[in-house]
Design a protein around this motif. Sequence first.
Motif, PDB file in Angstrom:
ATOM      1  N   LEU A  54      21.662  -5.264 -11.343  1.00  0.00           N
ATOM      2  CA  LEU A  54      20.459  -5.800 -10.698  1.00  0.00           C
ATOM      3  C   LEU A  54      19.202  -5.060 -11.145  1.00  0.00           C
ATOM      4  O   LEU A  54      18.093  -5.572 -10.997  1.00  0.00           O
ATOM      5  N   TRP A  65      11.783  -2.216  -1.663  1.00  0.00           N
ATOM      6  CA  TRP A  65      13.015  -2.953  -1.970  1.00  0.00           C
ATOM      7  C   TRP A  65      13.894  -2.861  -0.731  1.00  0.00           C
ATOM      8  O   TRP A  65      14.330  -1.781  -0.351  1.00  0.00           O
ATOM      9  N   ASP A  67      17.294  -3.600   1.174  1.00  0.00           N
ATOM     10  CA  ASP A  67      18.702  -3.900   0.932  1.00  0.00           C
ATOM     11  C   ASP A  67      19.385  -4.136   2.274  1.00  0.00           C
ATOM     12  O   ASP A  67      19.428  -3.239   3.128  1.00  0.00           O
ATOM     13  N   SER A 135      17.641  -7.520  -1.426  1.00  0.00           N
ATOM     14  CA  SER A 135      18.968  -7.659  -2.026  1.00  0.00           C
ATOM     15  C   SER A 135      20.029  -7.609  -0.940  1.00  0.00           C
ATOM     16  O   SER A 135      19.801  -7.102   0.166  1.00  0.00           O
ATOM     17  N   ARG A 137      24.641  -7.659  -1.007  1.00  0.00           N
ATOM     18  CA  ARG A 137      25.857  -7.842  -1.807  1.00  0.00           C
ATOM     19  C   ARG A 137      27.036  -8.064  -0.865  1.00  0.00           C
ATOM     20  O   ARG A 137      27.292  -7.241   0.020  1.00  0.00           O
ATOM     21  N   ILE A 160      17.379 -11.168  -4.505  1.00  0.00           N
ATOM     22  CA  ILE A 160      18.388 -11.193  -5.559  1.00  0.00           C
ATOM     23  C   ILE A 160      19.751 -10.877  -4.964  1.00  0.00           C
ATOM     24  O   ILE A 160      19.921  -9.888  -4.253  1.00  0.00           O
ATOM     25  N   PHE A 161      20.696 -11.785  -5.223  1.00  0.00           N
ATOM     26  CA  PHE A 161      22.008 -11.690  -4.596  1.00  0.00           C
ATOM     27  C   PHE A 161      23.122 -11.887  -5.629  1.00  0.00           C
ATOM     28  O   PHE A 161      23.190 -12.942  -6.266  1.00  0.00           O
ATOM     29  N   LYS A 197      18.688 -15.374  -8.133  1.00  0.00           N
ATOM     30  CA  LYS A 197      17.343 -14.876  -7.839  1.00  0.00           C
ATOM     31  C   LYS A 197      16.558 -15.999  -7.163  1.00  0.00           C
ATOM     32  O   LYS A 197      16.429 -17.092  -7.714  1.00  0.00           O
TER      33      LYS A 197
END
Length: 204
Positions: A54, A65, A67, A135, A137, A160-161, A197
């Motif tokens: 990423l 950012w 998460d 992000s 995950r 973004i994943f 994205k």
Amino acid sequence: MMAGDLPLDVSRETLAKLEIYVEMLRKWNVAINLVAKSTLEDLWQRHIVDSAQLAEHFGDVTGTWLDLGSGGGLPGLVLAIIAQGQGRDLHFHLVESDLRKATFLRQVAQRLELPVTVSAVRIESLAPQNADVISARALAPLKVLCSHAARHMAADGFAIFPKGSHAAAEIDEARAIWDFTVETYPSLTNADAEVIKVKNIRHV
């Protein structure tokens, strides 16, 4: 593990920090289920490299950012280590409701002196963050992630994943509820997986 195994060039210092993180992850995993024990033998490829890919999307982004559902720090801590090594102006905000996992995240961030804040709260109770990047995950289907991103993402930000083989189906399902711009990229660790994205998220 060699730096060449990562999807981007990193310094020796960055690689050393990643190795310390992996060492701590293995140690803590005995008591806390940070990652599935069945994945420990292939931890670098399954988790570190999968998260590190990423970093190819850092671009010229600065700021925060976010998460979500950070768990053992994947991808949040991995990306924080890489961003720090590249001298990027990024602060990472990791959200993890499990208090024991949040403690682990703080311990790693403190030891490695990372630009990281950890919030031990449920995502639903988190105040809007106006994050530049979001992000997550292995957290939730895209339709749910879009809901989180719509609440916490800056107007010009992106999410973004990493997603598995059902990425296309998740995009179709999410479009029933959300309007968004999407780009997909092949995963560097799984031929059947993709990185999604997403920008400009709006309710349909």
